[in-house]
Write an enzyme that holds these catalytic residues in place. Structure first.
Site, short mmCIF file in Angstrom:
data_model
loop_
_atom_site.label_atom_id
_atom_site.label_comp_id
_atom_site.label_asym_id
_atom_site.label_seq_id
_atom_site.Cartn_x
_atom_site.Cartn_y
_atom_site.Cartn_z
NE ARG A 1 -4.15 -1.75 0.31
CZ ARG A 1 -4.24 -2.89 -0.40
NH1 ARG A 1 -3.28 -3.20 -1.25
NH2 ARG A 1 -5.27 -3.68 -0.26
CG HIS B 1 -3.29 -1.64 -6.50
ND1 HIS B 1 -3.64 -0.87 -5.40
CD2 HIS B 1 -3.28 -2.92 -6.05
CE1 HIS B 1 -3.85 -1.67 -4.36
NE2 HIS B 1 -3.63 -2.92 -4.73
C1 GLV Z 1 -5.08 -5.97 -3.48
O1 GLV Z 1 -4.42 -5.00 -3.29
C2 GLV Z 1 -5.63 -6.78 -2.40
O2 GLV Z 1 -5.50 -6.36 -1.25
O3 GLV Z 1 -6.21 -7.83 -2.68
#
Ligand code: GLV
Length: 309
Positions: A224, A272
């Site tokens: 993150r 991401h």
């Molecule tokens: C993706 O970032 C997840 O947490 O599955």
């Protein structure tokens, strides 16, 4: 009749409903906007639903987070007081380890230097390093971190791991606790951030902590963005204190077009997706948890909002 309500802007409702339906006879699976009777909604399968989403569903028994990281869910002030479970899928761990292996080996094998040299039509021989001379620090040894650390160790790299509480993982030098963090960072030629985002890890990699990394180190973040001071990271990359970075996550997503990181030659940006929920492998465990909740039995992979993961 029970209803399972689905909400995600990233995941395919069609795929999930087709895979879940055979396991859940008697459960009507539908998108939020298709719910006929809110009182029959007993289960929710969601990724980042809008604020206030749960209020209409007074008879919810189980909330399934459609992902591994639960930070966007547990910090909310509108959660119903019911069990929350997350995905814990070996295929997701494998997908993550694959991405981490790619990002780490790309640096170990100096691939960015060859990419640059190729653009300049330049034959640029750099003698390959032996993997045991490269120290890779994996920050966070949960399910995903531990698996990635083991895969890296299988490549012969010198893998160290850091976590909040002490772990023992074969082939990995493990350390723990905030007092050990500076030392850990100072010994990471390549750092891989795999911590969950919690109140304790938010901003953990401050400018001061980033300054502990060896000069010219490589930085990889697949967890993150909010764990890192992104401005300090950008400046460290501009100065070359941190040599290179692979960033899959950011403090704001999508990363705004004007962000300096986009145009930096020593930064690889991915949107991401280092690991994503995989319907085919995760549907059976989602279905099992729904069946358990329907029978009033304890659920698996429960998340504890106070703890943050
Ligand atoms: C993706 O970032 C997840 O947490 O599955």
């Amino acid at each position: 009749m029970s209803t399972l309500v689905f909400y995600s802007e990233f995941d395919s409702f069609e795929q999930w409903s087709v895979l879940l339906a055979p396991h859940l006879p008697g459960v009507n699976i539908c998108r939020a906007e298709e719910v006929q009777n809110v009182d029959e909604v007993h289960f929710a399968l969601v990724w980042k639903p809008p604020h206030g989403f749960f209020a209409a569903y007074r008879n919810l028994k189980l909330l399934v987070n459609l992902g591994a990281g639960v930070d966007s869910l547990v910090g909310r002030d509108d959660l119903p007081d019911i069990p929350i479970v997350r995905l814990s899928d070996p295929h997701m761990a494998r997908m993550m380890a694959g991405f981490v292996l790619f990002a780490v080996l790309r640096y170990v094998r100096d691939i960015p230097a060859f990419e640059r040299a190729q653009r300049e039509r330049r034959w640029h021989y750099l003698h390959p390093r032996s993997p045991e001379t490269v120290r890779v620090g994996v920050l966070g040894l949960g399910e995903l971190g531990a698996h990635a650390a083991q895969e890296l160790a299988r490549q012969g790299l010198d893998v160290r791991g850091w976590s909040r509480s002490q772990k023992t993982i074969e082939g990995i030098t493990c350390s723990s606790g905030i007092d050990a963090l500076d030392d850990f960072l100072a010994n990471s030629d390549i750092l891989v951030v795999m911590l969950p985002l919690t109140p304790q890890t938010q901003g953990l990699l401050s400018a001061e902590r980033l300054a502990r990394l060896p000069h010219g180190s490589a930085f990889i973040n697949v967890s993150r963005g909010a764990i890192v001071d992104q401005v300090a990271l950008t400046q460290a990359l501009q100065r070359g204190d941190i040599g290179q970075a692979t960033l899959d996550v950011f403090d704001r997503e999508p990363l705004p077009p004007e962000d300096a990181l986009w145009s930096m030659d020593n930064v690889l940006i991915t949107p991401h997706l280092a690991s994503v929920a995989i319907p085919a492998s995760a549907a059976p465990q989602v279905a099992e948890n729904i069946q358990r909740a329907a029978r009033g039995e304890p659920v698996l992979n429960q998340v504890f909002p106070q703890q943050g993961y």
